[in-house]
Scaffold this active site. Structure first.
Site, PDB file in Angstrom:
ATOM      1  N   CYS A  41       0.732  -1.178   0.068  1.00 55.92           N
ATOM      2  CA  CYS A  41      -0.058   0.096   0.098  1.00 55.92           C
ATOM      3  C   CYS A  41       0.920   1.248   0.010  1.00 55.92           C
ATOM      4  O   CYS A  41       1.532   1.402  -0.910  1.00 55.92           O
ATOM      5  CB  CYS A  41      -0.864  -0.038   1.204  1.00 55.92           C
ATOM      6  SG  CYS A  41      -2.260   1.154   1.201  1.00 55.92           S
ATOM      7  N   HIS A  55      -3.600  -5.284   0.283  1.00 58.92           N
ATOM      8  CA  HIS A  55      -3.245  -5.818   1.583  1.00 58.92           C
ATOM      9  C   HIS A  55      -3.195  -7.252   1.870  1.00 58.92           C
ATOM     10  O   HIS A  55      -4.311  -7.861   2.113  1.00 58.92           O
ATOM     11  CB  HIS A  55      -4.217  -5.173   2.740  1.00 58.92           C
ATOM     12  CG  HIS A  55      -3.813  -3.934   3.103  1.00 58.92           C
ATOM     13  ND1 HIS A  55      -2.685  -3.210   3.905  1.00 58.92           N
ATOM     14  CD2 HIS A  55      -4.499  -2.502   2.397  1.00 58.92           C
ATOM     15  CE1 HIS A  55      -2.747  -2.008   3.503  1.00 58.92           C
ATOM     16  NE2 HIS A  55      -3.959  -1.547   3.053  1.00 58.92           N
ATOM     17  N   GLU A 111      -1.867  -9.087   3.839  1.00 54.25           N
ATOM     18  CA  GLU A 111      -1.740  -9.587   5.222  1.00 54.25           C
ATOM     19  C   GLU A 111      -3.121  -9.908   5.787  1.00 54.25           C
ATOM     20  O   GLU A 111      -3.217 -10.655   6.798  1.00 54.25           O
ATOM     21  CB  GLU A 111      -0.833  -8.597   6.065  1.00 54.25           C
ATOM     22  CG  GLU A 111      -1.471  -7.409   6.388  1.00 54.25           C
ATOM     23  CD  GLU A 111      -1.284  -6.194   5.298  1.00 54.25           C
ATOM     24  OE1 GLU A 111      -1.491  -4.852   5.573  1.00 54.25           O
ATOM     25  OE2 GLU A 111      -1.040  -6.536   3.919  1.00 54.25           O
ATOM     26  N   GLY A 151      -1.302 -17.257  35.309  1.00 54.36           N
ATOM     27  CA  GLY A 151      -1.792 -17.120  34.195  1.00 54.36           C
ATOM     28  C   GLY A 151      -0.803 -18.022  33.033  1.00 54.36           C
ATOM     29  O   GLY A 151       0.152 -18.350  33.301  1.00 54.36           O
ATOM     30  N   VAL A 152      -1.261 -18.024  31.747  1.00 55.43           N
ATOM     31  CA  VAL A 152      -0.595 -18.529  30.788  1.00 55.43           C
ATOM     32  C   VAL A 152       0.855 -18.038  30.388  1.00 55.43           C
ATOM     33  O   VAL A 152       1.849 -18.755  30.617  1.00 55.43           O
ATOM     34  CB  VAL A 152      -1.582 -18.556  29.332  1.00 55.43           C
ATOM     35  CG1 VAL A 152      -0.591 -19.006  28.310  1.00 55.43           C
ATOM     36  CG2 VAL A 152      -2.704 -19.206  29.513  1.00 55.43           C
ATOM     37  N   ASP A 153       1.016 -16.756  30.354  1.00 55.92           N
ATOM     38  CA  ASP A 153       1.799 -15.863  30.161  1.00 55.92           C
ATOM     39  C   ASP A 153       3.185 -16.202  31.073  1.00 55.92           C
ATOM     40  O   ASP A 153       4.160 -16.584  30.813  1.00 55.92           O
ATOM     41  CB  ASP A 153       1.769 -14.295  30.173  1.00 55.92           C
ATOM     42  CG  ASP A 153       0.595 -14.030  29.097  1.00 55.92           C
ATOM     43  OD1 ASP A 153       0.613 -14.971  28.164  1.00 55.92           O
ATOM     44  OD2 ASP A 153      -0.115 -13.210  29.339  1.00 55.92           O
ATOM     45  N   SER A 154       2.813 -15.981  32.406  1.00 59.96           N
ATOM     46  CA  SER A 154       3.700 -16.030  33.683  1.00 59.96           C
ATOM     47  C   SER A 154       4.090 -17.349  33.905  1.00 59.96           C
ATOM     48  O   SER A 154       5.221 -17.707  34.151  1.00 59.96           O
ATOM     49  CB  SER A 154       3.410 -15.328  34.848  1.00 59.96           C
ATOM     50  OG  SER A 154       2.257 -16.191  35.266  1.00 59.96           O
ATOM     51  N   SER A 155       3.254 -18.232  33.713  1.00 56.91           N
ATOM     52  CA  SER A 155       3.475 -19.843  33.502  1.00 56.91           C
ATOM     53  C   SER A 155       4.584 -20.340  32.661  1.00 56.91           C
ATOM     54  O   SER A 155       5.754 -20.851  32.869  1.00 56.91           O
ATOM     55  CB  SER A 155       2.267 -20.622  33.493  1.00 56.91           C
ATOM     56  OG  SER A 155       1.408 -20.292  34.714  1.00 56.91           O
TER      57      SER A 155
END
Length: 513
Positions: free
Chosen positions: A81, A169, A171, A225-229
């Site tokens: 673009c 685009h 994407e 949580g998922v992230d910190s685990s």
């Protein structure tokens, strides 16, 4: 990460989507602002560079223009673009304001199917357009590769210099074969090998963590949580006993969250874990605070204060690890210095105090949520942890509109437990991105046992999403919503009305605050 595609951000709403699409093709991508120093970008040794779109005009005053050396760097380029218009503008073509704008679906006709960019692509396909300018002349050495009714040059390429550009685009999901077109650029033009996988990320991350930390110790704020685990298991794999996890029970957690975290990480993973009861500290600081940005910053500072105090008791621990993700960073600050706006401060990014004594270790900060889950599975973490729905770092504080008090936290905890319980029973837990209850700062009139009530109102929120950057409200069965409502009103004393949130992101956000 030995093969990197750099995406130069010119302010497009789709910039992060470009980066995601590259990664989905198993090639690592990294985003830099258009103003990034040429030497810094080249230090990545990129296999290719993609110019993003932009709301700007190439001929306008103050148009975002990168270092001129990018146009002649000898590395494969792809302009999308605005990126196409910029390449044309700087290499001898001509761009002008179109009499007819082109937004939405358009029919793309490929005129040079033998081009590496369109190899294996049908002669005609539907693409997604979003532009008000167009090319009426392409630079010398380029040839037209595709066109639409409104854009005589919808794609162009210089095979010798390996410079390609598309007006549409590729994407976005609306463009047919869009991912394959990008894959053609990555593989056929840039010569990339599709080898960026969760296992390769783990291997590289362990090396980087050990290199950064050395012989020092690291303290991790573990939320469960998922992230910190995933961050905890990845760090533990890299550092072993040098990792010290601190779980702060701040009084803003889900039902029996602290018990579950202690059982999982101390019992199953055998990690160094200390549980700190800091409910009073957090609730005292949140007294009479209503503004959501203030809540987030207060919680961020309180977390750091608790970490620093507990880390001091451990002795010398210079590093603080966090499960910060790419969306956290994008929404909190303009991480790469690009022209993106701050949506809200996440407690672990925009909420961190400037005088923090820790040095940060954030092994997941360039990953999207679905990539984090994939890494978690590759690390052998159980689905009950990796498959958990996201939970905000500030916890229930951003799901309680208005003042955060213990009685309101307890009320919401009970309602939220019912939501999750019924969502799981109905088989929708893994089908939606998030599902939770929100306590509103209002009361409504009701009737229970022939008596008038004047009690609290809860809103249900359930959304579908791929990465949390955009989301749509989940079309849950009315019978399921009815069961949730009936149970909350009957089982949670103090709530007499339940509503369902049917707004998408954007314009709303997933969390209410």
């Amino acid at each position: 990460m030995e093969q990197t595609i750099v995406v130069l951000d010119f302010g497009s709403q789709y910039t992060q989507l470009i980066a995601r699409r590259v990664r989905e093709n198993k090639v690592f991508s990294r985003v830099y602002p258009f103003s990034a120093p040429f030497e810094k970008v080249m230090a990545e040794k990129p296999k290719g560079i993609i110019f993003s779109g932009s709301p700007a005009n190439v001929y306008g005053k103050g148009a975002p223009i990168p270092d001129r050396r990018f146009f002649h760097c000898g590395i494969p380029l792809l302009g999308i673009c605005y990126g196409m218009q910029l390449l044309s503008h700087k290499l001898g073509g001509r761009v002008h304001k179109s009499r007819k704008r082109e937004y939405g679906f358009s029919k793309l006709h490929i005129s040079r199917r033998e081009s590496p960019l369109f190899r294996g692509i049908p002669r005609t396909l539907t693409c997604w357009m979003s532009h008000g300018d167009k090319l009426d002349k392409i630079p010398e050495g380029f040839e037209r590769l595709a066109y639409t009714e409104n854009a005589p040059f919808a794609a162009m390429g210089d095979a010798q210099r390996k410079i390609y550009a598309i007006q549409f685009h590729a994407e976005v999901a609306h463009t047919e074969q869009g991912s394959k077109i990008l894959r053609n650029f990555l593989v056929s033009v840039c010569g990339c090998r599709p080898c960026w996988t969760p296992k390769s990320f783990i291997k590289e991350s362990i090396r980087k963590i050990r290199e950064r930390v050395g012989h020092d110790r690291v303290v991790l704020g573990l939320s469960g949580g998922v992230d910190s685990s995933v961050a905890a298991v990845l760090l533990h794999k890299a550092l072993g006993k040098k990792l010290n996890c601190i779980f702060v029970d701040n009084g803003l957690l889900r039902y029996k969250e602290a018990d579950k975290v202690e059982k999982t990480f101390r019992g199953h993973f055998k990690m160094n874990l200390k549980v700190v009861n800091a409910e009073k500290i957090f609730l005292d600081r949140l007294k009479k605070v209503i503004d959501p940005e203030k809540k987030r910053k207060i919680i961020g500072r309180a977390f750091i204060d608790v970490f620093q105090k507990e880390a001091h008791r451990l002795g010398k621990v210079p590093f603080l690890a966090q499960g910060t993700l790419y969306p956290d960073v994008i929404e909190s600050v303009s991480y790469f210095g690009g022209p993106t706006s701050v949506i809200k401060s996440h407690h672990n990014v925009g909420g961190l105090p400037k005088n923090m004594k820790f040095k940060l270790v954030e092994p997941l900060k360039e990953l999207f949520k679905d990539e984090v889950r994939a890494v978690g599975y590759a690390l052998g973490i159980d689905k009950d942890i990796v498959g958990r729905q996201p939970f905000p770092g500030p916890g229930l504080a951003v799901r309680i509109l208005g003042e955060v008090r213990k009685d309101r936290c307890d009320l919401l905890r009970k309602a939220d437990r019912i939501v999750i319980d019924e969502i799981k029973k109905a088989g929708f837990y893994d089908k939606v991105w998030q599902s939770f209850a929100v306590l509103l700062p209002i009361q409504s009139v009701g009737v229970m046992g022939d008596e008038r009530t004047y009690e609290n109102v809860v809103a249900l929120r359930a959304v579908t999403s791929q990465d949390g950057m955009t989301a749509d409200w989940a079309k849950l069965p009315p019978e399921l919503l009815g069961r949730i409502s009936n149970r909350i009103i009957n089982e949670v004393r103090g709530i007499n009305r339940v509503c369902y949130d049917i707004s998408s992101k954007p314009p709303a956000t997933i969390e209410w605050e």
